[in-house]
Design a protein around this motif. Structure first.
Motif, mmCIF file in Angstrom:
data_model
loop_
_atom_site.group_PDB
_atom_site.id
_atom_site.type_symbol
_atom_site.label_atom_id
_atom_site.label_comp_id
_atom_site.label_asym_id
_atom_site.label_seq_id
_atom_site.Cartn_x
_atom_site.Cartn_y
_atom_site.Cartn_z
ATOM 1 N N ALA A 1 41.071 39.556 36.544
ATOM 2 C CA ALA A 1 41.350 38.263 35.912
ATOM 3 C C ALA A 1 39.997 37.774 35.421
ATOM 4 C CB ALA A 1 41.957 37.288 36.917
ATOM 5 N N PHE A 2 39.776 37.826 34.125
ATOM 6 C CA PHE A 2 38.430 37.649 33.590
ATOM 7 C C PHE A 2 38.138 36.209 33.188
ATOM 8 C CE2 PHE A 2 39.401 42.089 33.429
ATOM 9 C CZ PHE A 2 38.223 42.683 33.838
ATOM 10 N N PHE A 3 39.058 35.581 32.467
ATOM 11 C CA PHE A 3 38.832 34.215 32.007
ATOM 12 C C PHE A 3 39.994 33.303 32.415
ATOM 13 C CE2 PHE A 3 36.823 37.223 29.042
ATOM 14 C CZ PHE A 3 35.495 36.930 29.324
ATOM 15 N N VAL A 4 40.733 33.730 33.443
ATOM 16 C CA VAL A 4 41.842 32.962 34.005
ATOM 17 C C VAL A 4 41.781 33.069 35.527
ATOM 18 C CG1 VAL A 4 43.341 33.327 31.993
ATOM 19 C CG2 VAL A 4 43.438 34.940 33.919
ATOM 20 N N ASN A 5 42.591 32.264 36.225
ATOM 21 C CA ASN A 5 42.692 32.380 37.681
ATOM 22 C C ASN A 5 43.353 33.690 38.072
ATOM 23 O OD1 ASN A 5 43.292 28.903 38.680
ATOM 24 N ND2 ASN A 5 41.404 30.004 38.392
ATOM 25 N N ASN B 1 45.445 43.921 42.197
ATOM 26 C CA ASN B 1 44.989 45.308 42.293
ATOM 27 C C ASN B 1 43.515 45.405 42.665
ATOM 28 O OD1 ASN B 1 47.481 46.420 41.751
ATOM 29 N ND2 ASN B 1 47.093 46.688 39.563
ATOM 30 N N PHE B 2 42.672 44.556 42.077
ATOM 31 C CA PHE B 2 41.263 44.570 42.446
ATOM 32 C C PHE B 2 41.060 44.024 43.852
ATOM 33 C CE2 PHE B 2 39.056 44.629 38.000
ATOM 34 C CZ PHE B 2 39.689 45.829 37.714
ATOM 35 N N PHE B 3 41.885 43.068 44.253
ATOM 36 C CA PHE B 3 41.833 42.554 45.621
ATOM 37 C C PHE B 3 42.217 43.643 46.616
ATOM 38 C CE2 PHE B 3 43.858 40.408 49.271
ATOM 39 C CZ PHE B 3 42.846 39.544 49.649
ATOM 40 N N GLY B 4 43.145 44.524 46.238
ATOM 41 C CA GLY B 4 43.623 45.580 47.137
ATOM 42 C C GLY B 4 42.555 46.586 47.501
ATOM 43 N N ASP B 5 41.598 46.829 46.602
ATOM 44 C CA ASP B 5 40.491 47.737 46.913
ATOM 45 C C ASP B 5 39.309 47.422 46.000
ATOM 46 O OD1 ASP B 5 38.770 49.730 47.697
ATOM 47 O OD2 ASP B 5 40.302 51.309 47.728
ATOM 48 N N PRO B 6 38.571 46.360 46.320
ATOM 49 C CA PRO B 6 37.449 45.969 45.463
ATOM 50 C C PRO B 6 36.361 47.028 45.362
ATOM 51 C CG PRO B 6 38.003 44.216 47.012
ATOM 52 C CD PRO B 6 38.760 45.427 47.437
ATOM 53 N N GLU B 7 36.095 47.728 46.472
ATOM 54 C CA GLU B 7 35.051 48.760 46.441
ATOM 55 C C GLU B 7 35.415 49.868 45.459
ATOM 56 O OE1 GLU B 7 34.473 46.462 50.125
ATOM 57 O OE2 GLU B 7 36.241 47.441 49.265
ATOM 58 N N ALA B 8 36.694 50.253 45.445
ATOM 59 C CA ALA B 8 37.133 51.276 44.503
ATOM 60 C C ALA B 8 36.988 50.790 43.068
ATOM 61 C CB ALA B 8 38.584 51.663 44.792
ATOM 62 N N ALA B 9 37.410 49.550 42.808
ATOM 63 C CA ALA B 9 37.329 49.020 41.449
ATOM 64 C C ALA B 9 35.887 48.962 40.967
ATOM 65 C CB ALA B 9 37.975 47.638 41.398
ATOM 66 N N GLY C 1 36.954 40.706 45.351
ATOM 67 C CA GLY C 1 37.891 41.246 44.377
ATOM 68 C C GLY C 1 37.794 40.613 43.003
ATOM 69 N N MET C 2 36.987 39.577 42.860
ATOM 70 C CA MET C 2 36.847 38.909 41.563
ATOM 71 C C MET C 2 36.146 39.825 40.564
ATOM 72 S SD MET C 2 35.001 35.258 40.810
ATOM 73 C CE MET C 2 35.123 34.462 39.218
ATOM 74 N N SER C 3 36.621 39.839 39.335
ATOM 75 C CA SER C 3 36.026 40.649 38.275
ATOM 76 C C SER C 3 35.188 39.759 37.365
ATOM 77 C CB SER C 3 37.118 41.353 37.463
ATOM 78 O OG SER C 3 38.149 40.445 37.105
ATOM 79 N N VAL C 4 33.927 40.147 37.169
ATOM 80 C CA VAL C 4 32.998 39.350 36.367
ATOM 81 C C VAL C 4 32.401 40.245 35.288
ATOM 82 C CG1 VAL C 4 30.948 37.894 36.386
ATOM 83 C CG2 VAL C 4 32.461 37.938 38.389
ATOM 84 N N MET C 5 32.574 39.839 34.034
ATOM 85 C CA MET C 5 32.107 40.645 32.901
ATOM 86 C C MET C 5 30.908 39.992 32.220
ATOM 87 S SD MET C 5 34.197 42.194 29.631
ATOM 88 C CE MET C 5 34.760 40.640 28.965
ATOM 89 N N ASP C 6 29.900 40.802 31.939
ATOM 90 C CA ASP C 6 28.820 40.382 31.056
ATOM 91 C C ASP C 6 29.274 40.715 29.640
ATOM 92 O OD1 ASP C 6 26.572 39.889 29.583
ATOM 93 O OD2 ASP C 6 25.298 41.351 30.594
#
Length: 319
Positions: free
Chosen positions: A158-162, A172-180, A275-280
């Motif tokens: 979830a890049f620019f939303v909750n 899905n990223f919360f389920g395995d953040p290390e893998a993501a 699990g949060m996804s942060v994009m540059d």
């Protein structure tokens, strides 16, 4: 078969919307599904494998191989809960269908991914619909996997939303953040579709109930989506469901229906925002290196022609 038809492996945790996506793929001339790999997420991994066999039975495609994947996360954490309030205890809305007997691929999901992609370098698309554990294990075991895979399409983030697990994090990223985080450090040709897109696409209650009696799969899909629709009514106060997994399939089928932004991504593996996804997004020239600096650039979907996507998907679900 068309020479341009894409060979597709679906890494999946079925799950109601996984079933929608897989069966839609079976009715799509753009792709040939050559395997399913299973992982925990919507259900535990053993249930995911049973559900994969059921989906293939419904599709009349029981010859397609199923490889059972990881039961624990990339970091070795045991999966100890599933969102049964979303998909039911059985992953199919508590329909409790009779169990289908199938033959599993003799190795792991990671082995299947490595073997299949190495045998057809540059030709296989992997559509990852659950936590990225199997993909991460394949990349870890075979460093050539990331470059050999034709394309990796990921449902996640979830890049620019909750988020949908909490305000920061997608499931899905919360389920395995290390893998993501590991997968997004590797040099694969990667596209990501997250909640920014899937919360823009919906199937309404009447559209789902209207699938009953349509085509090969319509009655099955109408039956299992009743539970999913109730969850959305209770949680979001909407007579519709968000289109997660099928929208990710639409990226494989019609990427031109999406608008893309390219950037480098980190997935948080600790803190309240795990699990949060942060994009540059590359809008600034940084003065000093940081944790994103050496990451490969990937494509993230930031807008979609939602009407075209949902109409295409519904039409194919009813064939």
């Amino acid at each position: 078969m068309s020479p341009t038809r894409k060979k597709l492996i679906i890494d999946t945790d079925p799950g109601i919307d996984d079933a929608m996506a897989i069966l839609t793929a079976m009715n799509s001339e753009e792709v040939e599904v050559i395997g399913l790999t299973t992982v925990f997420g919507n259900v535990y991994t053993d249930t995911a494998t049973k559900n994969a066999f059921k989906i293939l039975e419904v599709a009349g495609k029981s010859q397609i191989p199923v490889a059972e994947g990881a039961h624990d996360t990339f970091a070795g954490i045991k999966k100890d809960w599933v969102p049964d309030f979303v998909h039911g205890d059985d992953g199919f809305g508590n329909m409790n269908f009779p169990e289908v007997q199938g033959v599993k691929y003799p190795g792991s999901a990671a082995d299947f991914l490595i073997e299949t992609v190495a045998g057809q370098p540059g030709e296989v698309v992997v559509l990852a619909l659950g936590p990225l554990t199997n993909v991460a294990l394949a990349m870890q075991k075979d460093p050539a996997f990331a470059e050999n895979v034709g394309e990796l399409v990921i449902l996640g983030g979830a890049f620019f939303v909750n988020g949908n697990v909490n305000p920061a994090t997608e499931a899905n990223f919360f389920g395995d953040p290390e893998a993501a985080d590991f997968v997004l450090s590797q040099p694969a040709k990667t596209r990501i579709v997250g909640l920014d897109i899937t919360h823009s696409c919906t199937f309404t209650g009447p559209e789902l109930t209207g699938l009953h009696g349509k085509g090969r799969f319509g009655t099955f899909l109408s039956s299992i989506t009743a539970f999913y629709l109730k969850y959305h009514r209770d949680s979001y106060d909407m007579d519709a469901v968000y289109v997660h997994d099928p929208a990710a399939l639409a990226v494989v089928l019609r990427p031109s229906l999406f608008t893309w932004r390219t950037g480098q991504i980190r997935v948080l593996t600790e803190s309240v925002a795990r699990g949060m996804s942060v994009m540059d997004t590359g809008l600034k020239r940084w003065n000093r290196p940081h944790a994103w600096t050496d990451r490969p650039r990937v494509q993230v979907a930031v807008a979609v022609n939602a009407k075209a996507v949902t109409e295409m998907l519904l039409q194919r679900m009813a064939l």
